[in-house]
Design a protein around this motif. Structure first.
Motif, short mmCIF file in Angstrom:
data_model
loop_
_atom_site.label_atom_id
_atom_site.label_comp_id
_atom_site.label_asym_id
_atom_site.label_seq_id
_atom_site.Cartn_x
_atom_site.Cartn_y
_atom_site.Cartn_z
N UNK A 315 0.82 -1.21 0.00
CA UNK A 315 0.00 0.00 0.00
C UNK A 315 0.85 1.27 0.00
N UNK A 316 2.08 1.18 0.51
CA UNK A 316 2.98 2.37 0.49
C UNK A 316 3.57 2.46 -0.92
N UNK A 317 3.03 3.40 -1.74
CA UNK A 317 3.41 3.41 -3.16
C UNK A 317 3.17 4.80 -3.75
N UNK A 318 3.70 5.01 -4.98
CA UNK A 318 3.38 6.20 -5.79
C UNK A 318 3.04 5.68 -7.19
N UNK A 319 1.80 6.03 -7.63
CA UNK A 319 1.35 5.56 -8.93
C UNK A 319 1.54 6.68 -9.97
#
Lengths: 323, 129
Positions: A315-319
């Motif tokens: 869930x810890x992300x950058x799209x």
């Protein structure tokens, strides 16, 4: 005729006169009837010894009747009949008076029995009232005991609920602590992994196609724990991506995400800061800022569960969406 | 006149003496008889008689009136007889009254006791009044 002879004749005539007179007064049928009535009265044991005066007068009247001359006989007979009937009635009145007294006594006995029954009924009613009072008191006592028991039970239940709440609170704290420890463990594992073997730049960007658009997902391991700064490998990966984006003219939308750990404001800020770090890097590699709309989504839109360390890492992300 | 010689004069004297002595022996106190009868009738008149008691009391009063008429007519013998009969009738009237009264009382009390017992049966624990 000599004087002695004359006197003898006189005496003889008087004797005959008296004898004839007596012969006329022999008891006749009426006298027998009246005497029989008196004898029957005397023979009745129930009437013995009563109306003595009337009986005596009746006998005297019968004697008068027996001696009455022919001229006076109807009067004497009538008087004798009246006297005998009077004696009979007066004699028979005595047992009647006794019977009347007996009836009065019987009435008194009945009333006494009625009074006794009334008293008995009153006693029973009183006893019934007493029993009802006792029953009510016992019922009240039972209700009081039941009330006390219910109060005690409610108190016990309240205490149990309190203990249960306390247990849940401690359990929640333990779980939070466990989650925190797991997060820290994951971060440590991520740091250890980064330190031991740097991942390939392409491994940090996961390419997908959603609704005809190409989406690159920069994994959370591209950033330092709790910080928005990109790792050198991540910057290299973004450089390669920028080389590709130069061949297109469309928008490149950048969205940052975090897991559910920590408060919302901090997560929102962290997600935006990481998205801005990606934007800054892409701008350094020659991508126009106007093509790079950027936003921080915080912990929204998770792609995996936050219950495990692996899920929270995803869930810890950058799209980065190429439009 | 010789004492032991029978004559019509002596016979008349002897007959008169015999009749006088007989009259004296037969004579009764008329006033006393009348008073006794009157007293008996007054006692009867004080009682609330009904039926055959009243009839006998009326008969006694009628006989007493006859006795008074006979006394006024100087028929003393008849007066005594009627007075005696009147007294006896008055006493019989009183006797009948007492007897009838007792019979009436007994009937009433018997009925009353029967009703009391019936109430006791119907309301075995209720009052009977």
């Amino acid at each position: 005729m000599k004087p002695a002879s004359f006197m003898a004749w006189i005496l003889l005539g008087f004797t005959l006169f008296v004898g004839l007179a007596q012969a006329e007064r022999l008891p006749d049928a009426d006298i027998v009837r009246l005497e029989t009535q008196l004898q029957q009265l005397d023979a009745d044991p129930a009437l013995a010894g009563v109306a003595g005066l009337e009986r005596l007068l009746a006998r005297q009247s019968i004697q008068v009747l027996a001696k009455a001359r022919t001229r006076d006989r109807p009067y004497a007979l009538r008087i004798a009949e009246l006297r005998v009937e009077t004696a009979r009635l007066m004699a028979e009145a005595v047992p009647l008076a006794e019977q009347s007294r007996t009836l009065d006594q019987e009435r008194d006995a009945i009333l006494l029995e009625a009074s006794r029954r009334d008293a008995e009924r009153a006693r029973r009613e009183s006893e019934l009232l007493r029993l009802q009072t006792v029953a009510r008191e016992e019922e009240a006592e039972r209700n009081a005991v039941t009330g006390r028991r219910q109060q005690e039970k409610a108190a016990l239940e309240a205490e149990a609920a309190k203990q249960e709440a306390e247990h849940l609170r401690k359990l929640a704290e333990a779980r939070e602590l466990e989650a925190d420890l797991a997060r820290k463990e994951a971060e440590l594992a991520s740091q250890i992994s980064a330190d031991s073997e740097p991942p390939a730049a392409t491994a940090l960007l996961d390419k997908q196609t959603r609704a005809g658009k190409t989406v690159y997902t920069l994994a959370g391991s591209a950033f330092a724990s709790g910080k928005p700064s990109l790792s050198p490998i991540a910057r290299d990966a973004l450089g390669k991506l920028a080389a590709q984006l130069k061949h297109s003219k469309g928008k490149v939308r950048i969205e940052g995400y975090t897991d559910s750990q920590g408060n919302d404001v901090a997560n929102q800020k962290l997600s935006l800061e990481r998205a801005m770090a990606v934007r800054t890097t892409l701008m350094r590699w020659g991508i126009a800022a106007s093509r790079l709309p950027t936003s921080g989504q915080g912990e929204d839109k998770p792609v995996s569960g936050n219950g495990t360390a692996a899920g929270r890492a995803r869930n810890r992300r950058v799209e980065i969406t190429v439009e | 006149m010789r004492l032991m010689t029978l004559s019509w004069t002596k016979i008349h004297l002897a007959s008169g003496l015999l009749a006088f002595s007989t009259g004296l022996l037969a004579a009764e106190p008329l006033d006393g008889r009348m008073a006794d009868a009157q007293a008996a009738i007054e006692r009867a008149a004080q009682l609330p008689m009904r039926g055959n008691s009243v009839e006998m009391r009326n008969e006694a009063q009628r006989l007493l009136a006859l006795a008074r008429e006979s006394a006024l007519a100087r028929k003393g013998k008849d007066a005594i007889l009627h007075a005696n009969e009147a007294g006896a009738a008055a006493e019989l009237a009183v006797a009948r009254y007492r007897y009838n009264l007792l019979r009436y009382e007994i009937e009433n009390k018997t009925s009353r006791n029967t009703q009391l017992r019936r109430r006791m049966l119907v309301l075995p624990e209720g009052n009977t009044r």
